[in-house]
Design a protein around this motif. Structure first.
Motif, PDB file in Angstrom:
ATOM      1  N   GLU A 115       0.832  -1.204   0.000  1.00  0.00           N
ATOM      2  CA  GLU A 115       0.000   0.000   0.000  1.00  0.00           C
ATOM      3  C   GLU A 115       0.868   1.256   0.000  1.00  0.00           C
ATOM      4  OE1 GLU A 115      -3.706   1.886   2.607  1.00  0.00           O
ATOM      5  OE2 GLU A 115      -3.080  -0.194   2.887  1.00  0.00           O
ATOM      6  N   ARG A 116       1.946   1.255   0.774  1.00  0.00           N
ATOM      7  CA  ARG A 116       2.844   2.420   0.803  1.00  0.00           C
ATOM      8  C   ARG A 116       3.529   2.618  -0.545  1.00  0.00           C
ATOM      9  NH1 ARG A 116       3.944   0.325   6.058  1.00  0.00           N
ATOM     10  NH2 ARG A 116       5.812  -0.750   5.298  1.00  0.00           N
ATOM     11  N   LEU A 117       3.949   1.531  -1.176  1.00  0.00           N
ATOM     12  CA  LEU A 117       4.603   1.649  -2.481  1.00  0.00           C
ATOM     13  C   LEU A 117       3.645   2.232  -3.508  1.00  0.00           C
ATOM     14  CD1 LEU A 117       6.569  -1.735  -2.571  1.00  0.00           C
ATOM     15  CD2 LEU A 117       7.520   0.549  -2.196  1.00  0.00           C
ATOM     16  N   ARG A 118       2.412   1.763  -3.500  1.00  0.00           N
ATOM     17  CA  ARG A 118       1.423   2.297  -4.438  1.00  0.00           C
ATOM     18  C   ARG A 118       1.162   3.785  -4.160  1.00  0.00           C
ATOM     19  NH1 ARG A 118      -2.074  -1.125  -7.201  1.00  0.00           N
ATOM     20  NH2 ARG A 118      -2.884   0.818  -8.028  1.00  0.00           N
ATOM     21  N   ALA A 119       1.143   4.153  -2.888  1.00  0.00           N
ATOM     22  CA  ALA A 119       0.895   5.548  -2.528  1.00  0.00           C
ATOM     23  C   ALA A 119       1.996   6.465  -3.048  1.00  0.00           C
ATOM     24  CB  ALA A 119       0.758   5.685  -1.014  1.00  0.00           C
ATOM     25  N   ARG A 120       3.184   5.919  -3.252  1.00  0.00           N
ATOM     26  CA  ARG A 120       4.305   6.696  -3.798  1.00  0.00           C
ATOM     27  C   ARG A 120       4.248   6.788  -5.325  1.00  0.00           C
ATOM     28  NH1 ARG A 120       9.431   3.787  -1.332  1.00  0.00           N
ATOM     29  NH2 ARG A 120      10.424   5.077  -2.936  1.00  0.00           N
ATOM     30  N   GLY A 121       3.255   6.171  -5.931  1.00  0.00           N
ATOM     31  CA  GLY A 121       3.119   6.223  -7.384  1.00  0.00           C
ATOM     32  C   GLY A 121       3.865   5.128  -8.106  1.00  0.00           C
ATOM     33  N   ILE A 122       4.397   4.159  -7.381  1.00  0.00           N
ATOM     34  CA  ILE A 122       5.106   3.046  -8.006  1.00  0.00           C
ATOM     35  C   ILE A 122       4.089   2.003  -8.452  1.00  0.00           C
ATOM     36  CG2 ILE A 122       6.780   1.190  -7.641  1.00  0.00           C
ATOM     37  CD1 ILE A 122       8.139   2.965  -5.565  1.00  0.00           C
ATOM     38  N   ARG A 123       4.211   1.576  -9.699  1.00  0.00           N
ATOM     39  CA  ARG A 123       3.307   0.544 -10.217  1.00  0.00           C
ATOM     40  C   ARG A 123       3.913  -0.834  -9.919  1.00  0.00           C
ATOM     41  NH1 ARG A 123       1.112   0.972 -15.866  1.00  0.00           N
ATOM     42  NH2 ARG A 123      -0.791   0.225 -14.843  1.00  0.00           N
ATOM     43  N   LEU A 124       3.048  -1.780  -9.586  1.00  0.00           N
ATOM     44  CA  LEU A 124       3.498  -3.083  -9.111  1.00  0.00           C
ATOM     45  C   LEU A 124       3.032  -4.201 -10.037  1.00  0.00           C
ATOM     46  CD1 LEU A 124       2.680  -2.689  -5.304  1.00  0.00           C
ATOM     47  CD2 LEU A 124       4.748  -1.974  -6.541  1.00  0.00           C
ATOM     48  N   GLY A 125       3.927  -5.163 -10.228  1.00  0.00           N
ATOM     49  CA  GLY A 125       3.598  -6.326 -11.035  1.00  0.00           C
ATOM     50  C   GLY A 125       4.059  -7.598 -10.361  1.00  0.00           C
ATOM     51  N   ALA A 126       3.440  -8.702 -10.737  1.00  0.00           N
ATOM     52  CA  ALA A 126       3.835 -10.022 -10.239  1.00  0.00           C
ATOM     53  C   ALA A 126       4.225 -10.895 -11.422  1.00  0.00           C
ATOM     54  CB  ALA A 126       2.695 -10.674  -9.464  1.00  0.00           C
ATOM     55  N   ILE A 127       5.335 -11.617 -11.277  1.00  0.00           N
ATOM     56  CA  ILE A 127       5.779 -12.576 -12.294  1.00  0.00           C
ATOM     57  C   ILE A 127       6.010 -13.894 -11.576  1.00  0.00           C
ATOM     58  CG2 ILE A 127       7.445 -13.116 -14.098  1.00  0.00           C
ATOM     59  CD1 ILE A 127       8.296 -10.193 -14.114  1.00  0.00           C
ATOM     60  N   THR A 128       5.221 -14.902 -11.908  1.00  0.00           N
ATOM     61  CA  THR A 128       5.359 -16.171 -11.211  1.00  0.00           C
ATOM     62  C   THR A 128       5.450 -17.331 -12.182  1.00  0.00           C
ATOM     63  OG1 THR A 128       4.370 -17.663  -9.581  1.00  0.00           O
ATOM     64  CG2 THR A 128       2.841 -16.372 -10.943  1.00  0.00           C
ATOM     65  N   ASN A 129       6.311 -18.273 -11.856  1.00  0.00           N
ATOM     66  CA  ASN A 129       6.352 -19.539 -12.588  1.00  0.00           C
ATOM     67  C   ASN A 129       5.376 -20.538 -11.982  1.00  0.00           C
ATOM     68  OD1 ASN A 129       8.383 -18.575 -14.203  1.00  0.00           O
ATOM     69  ND2 ASN A 129       9.959 -19.984 -13.488  1.00  0.00           N
ATOM     70  N   GLY A 130       4.901 -20.266 -10.791  1.00  0.00           N
ATOM     71  CA  GLY A 130       4.030 -21.196 -10.090  1.00  0.00           C
ATOM     72  C   GLY A 130       2.591 -21.099 -10.551  1.00  0.00           C
ATOM     73  N   ASN A 131       1.724 -21.880  -9.900  1.00  0.00           N
ATOM     74  CA  ASN A 131       0.312 -21.886 -10.305  1.00  0.00           C
ATOM     75  C   ASN A 131      -0.587 -21.232  -9.269  1.00  0.00           C
ATOM     76  OD1 ASN A 131       0.586 -23.923  -8.433  1.00  0.00           O
ATOM     77  ND2 ASN A 131       0.032 -25.581  -9.822  1.00  0.00           N
TER      78      ASN A 131
END
Length: 233
Positions: A115-131
């Motif tokens: 939540e703090r990272l998003r509040a700073r305007g940083i966009r977030l992504g997830a990259i997973t090899n798992g299911n």
């Protein structure tokens, strides 16, 4: 300036060891309780066949759900079930497996940190090899991009999943992006080679390898990420 951060999931946001220790035997035992197949095909045979199938289909090596389903269906036909019935039992078993797979204990620091990272305007992504389907978890709301790299036939360390994430998150240069993950081979090295900053989570406390490339920052836990980012800025 950091504009985007991509995250691995397993062993980054939670300890995946206990999850898989319950999931792997749990779903197989559930199926055995329904049809009694395990005396003919023990868990070890199921695992061996999955690995063999991954070698036969290298493009699908990261699509773990597909590998499990195909292996189960094939074994159940050999067990004597009709093909349609075997696939129905495989469907039900995979759904049970995914229920167990998503019983994760997210580290308590994670939601507030995201939540703090998003509040700073940083966009977030997830990259997973798992299911793991991130959308089944409470932290999904914080992510702009979710890439299931195995299903997309480009599992890490394939550069395409990292490049796709950066493009979709709006990073104009890899130096505007950070990748966070626990695997040296599948997270740290491929992201560093692309020019991204890397937060490598050394959960096993092995230490940085000798002659580690520049740009890889060692953390022992994801709770240390914000301090690392402050150092970059």
């Amino acid at each position: 300036m950091i504009k985007a951060i991509t995250f691995d999931l397993d062993d980054t946001f939670w300890d995946n060891g206990p999850v898989m220790a319950a999931t792997e035997p749990g779903h197989y035992q559930w199926l055995d309780e329904q049809i009694g197949h395990a005396a003919h095909f023990p868990l070890e045979e199921y695992q061996r066949r999955r690995m063999a199938l991954a070698q036969q289909h290298p493009l699908r090596r990261g699509d773990f759900t597909w590998l499990r389903h195909q292996t189960l269906a094939g074994m159940l036909v050999e067990f004597g079930l009709a093909e349609d019935e075997a696939r129905r039992w495989a469907d039900d078993t995979i759904e049970h497996m995914l229920t167990l797979r998503h019983d994760v204990a997210i580290f308590e620091e994670v939601p507030a940190m995201l939540e703090r990272l998003r509040a700073r305007g940083i966009r977030l992504g997830a990259i997973t090899n798992g299911n793991v389907d991130l959308e089944r978890l409470v932290i999904a709301e914080h992510f702009d991009v979710i890439i299931k790299a195995g299903v997309a036939l480009a599992p890490k360390p394939d550069a395409r999943c990292f490049l796709s994430a950066m493009a979709r998150l709006g990073a104009q240069s890899p130096r505007e992006a950070v990748h966070v993950g626990d695997s040296w081979a599948e997270d740290a090295l491929p992201a560093q080679r692309l020019g991204m900053h890397v937060a490598w989570i050394d959960a096993k406390n092995t230490g940085l390898p000798e002659q580690a490339p520049a740009g890889i920052h060692r953390l022992t836990h994801i709770r240390e990420l914000e301090a690392m980012l402050a150092g970059l800025e």
